[in-house]
Design a protein around this motif. Structure first.
Motif, short mmCIF file in Angstrom:
data_model
loop_
_atom_site.label_atom_id
_atom_site.label_comp_id
_atom_site.label_asym_id
_atom_site.label_seq_id
_atom_site.Cartn_x
_atom_site.Cartn_y
_atom_site.Cartn_z
N THR A 73 0.94 -1.17 0.12
CA THR A 73 -0.08 0.22 -0.15
C THR A 73 0.82 1.13 0.01
O THR A 73 0.75 2.22 -0.75
CB THR A 73 -0.73 0.10 1.03
N ARG A 74 1.89 1.24 0.86
CA ARG A 74 2.62 2.65 0.94
C ARG A 74 3.71 2.71 -0.27
O ARG A 74 3.97 3.86 -0.60
CB ARG A 74 3.50 2.36 2.39
N ALA A 92 3.22 1.52 -3.22
CA ALA A 92 2.49 2.11 -4.39
C ALA A 92 2.30 3.62 -4.10
O ALA A 92 2.29 4.43 -5.33
CB ALA A 92 1.14 1.30 -4.28
N GLU A 93 1.77 4.08 -3.00
CA GLU A 93 1.40 5.51 -2.70
C GLU A 93 2.60 6.29 -3.02
O GLU A 93 2.52 7.60 -3.49
CB GLU A 93 1.08 5.63 -1.25
N LYS A 94 3.96 5.96 -2.39
CA LYS A 94 5.06 6.51 -2.53
C LYS A 94 5.50 6.87 -3.88
O LYS A 94 5.95 7.96 -4.26
CB LYS A 94 6.34 6.05 -1.92
N HIS A 95 5.45 5.83 -4.77
CA HIS A 95 5.95 5.81 -6.12
C HIS A 95 4.91 6.01 -7.28
O HIS A 95 5.60 6.03 -8.54
CB HIS A 95 7.07 4.72 -6.35
N GLY A 96 3.77 6.03 -7.02
CA GLY A 96 2.88 5.95 -8.03
C GLY A 96 2.75 5.00 -8.92
O GLY A 96 2.57 5.31 -10.29
N SER A 131 1.81 0.64 -9.64
CA SER A 131 1.03 -0.37 -8.98
C SER A 131 1.78 -1.69 -8.19
O SER A 131 2.99 -2.01 -8.96
CB SER A 131 0.27 -1.05 -10.04
#
Length: 316
Positions: free
Chosen positions: A44-45, A47-51, A53
């Motif tokens: 989850t994190r 993916a959020e950090k690096h944009g 999937s």
């Protein structure tokens, strides 16, 4: 400053950023287990950090061997990793004649993600005892009648009980269940009197009084069950055991890429929200360096190999 000749570049310029495309995190067990929980704390994190999937792909089968073989065959580009347990990365090599992979030679270590202690639990209506000396006396009085349930043959709770009986001179017949939840239900129902289980699996029935904990296999008491003694406090020194989850990549990953992946994975694991959420489930974030994890992994394999040989456990 003169320009670099064509075809040459500094290592910093030559190394592509990671992750720059979708990442697959293999999990060798069904959803909601310890490996899955750990993987989802990472994906989850990340993916959020690096944009990009970051997909958790559950591939259960053969006590983690199916997903482990997939990882061993994956391209060493950093885009297929696995979050797996002690079974996949240590115990299978000890217990199976040919698991189809070598957990040291076939994988690149990324980090030891989390650990969790096992808890020696009893059904208090079947075993009306509160301490280790009383339990040992109870077991020795009925050696052929003591049964213990675990999530399966070769699991961490299984080998923990094998080591326990070896160290205490007791006997317990193994009754493998279809997962930790099923083993816990057998305990609660009174079909099985005793078991080692991962802390997260039994925390709810312990708090509800349906099960009773005799000891926890960690060096320190757990804040989730602070009144439960450690093994050493209970009278069993040198019985420090944790079940664990680690992150691995396929062998052949470039050292610089291993360092990059490890840095990113360790960073998200150490975020306060992840530390808190995982702690509530009984998991302690470790997030160590690749070399530290590799040394730990090898020591674990050797430790449990000695236990399995003494118990004569060999699986096909």
């Amino acid at each position: 400053m003169a320009a670099l000749p064509m075809g040459l570049a500094t290592p910093a310029l030559a190394q592509a950023p990671w992750p720059s495309k979708p990442v697959t995190l293999l999990v060798p067990f069904p959803p909601a287990g310890a490996s899955d929980i750990t993987a989802r704390a990472i994906n989850t994190r990340l993916a959020e950090k690096h944009g990009v999937s970051v997909v958790v792909e559950n591939r259960p089968g053969a006590n983690g061997q199916l997903a482990s073989r997939m990882l061993a065959r994956a391209a060493p580009d950093g885009y297929t990793l696995m979050v797996g347990a002690i079974g996949a990365f240590a115990l299978n090599a000890v217990l199976y004649r040919n698991p189809g992979y070598d957990p040291v030679a076939d994988f690149a270590p990324i980090t030891l993600a989390v650990t969790t202690p096992n808890v020696l639990v009893i059904n208090p209506s079947v075993v009306p005892l509160r301490d280790l000396p009383g339990l040992l006396a109870w077991m020795r009085e009925r050696p052929s009648q003591v049964f213990h349930a675990t999530s399966g043959i070769g699991s961490s709770p299984h080998l923990t009980m094998e080591l326990f009986t070896q160290m205490t001179g007791t006997q317990a017949t193994h009754v493998p269940a279809r997962g930790a939840a099923a083993a816990t239900m057998d305990l609660i129902a009174g079909h099985i009197p005793i078991s080692f289980q991962g802390l997260g699996t039994v925390i709810a029935p312990l708090r509800e009084g349906r099960l009773r904990a005799i000891l926890v296999t960690d060096a320190q008491r757990s804040p989730l069950i602070p009144d439960v003694l450690t093994a050493a406090e209970a009278g069993l020194p040198d019985f420090e055991i944790t079940s664990w989850q680690a992150v691995m990549g396929p062998v052949g990953l470039a050292p610089a890429l291993v360092d990059r992946i490890s840095t990113e994975v360790r960073s998200v694991l150490r975020e306060p929200s992840n530390i808190t959420t995982l702690a509530e489930g009984g998991y302690t974030v470790v997030a160590d360096a690749p070399a530290e994890y590799r040394a730990f992994q090898i020591a674990e394999i050797e430790r449990w190999r000695r236990v399995a040989r003494r118990a004569n456990i060999v699986l096909d």
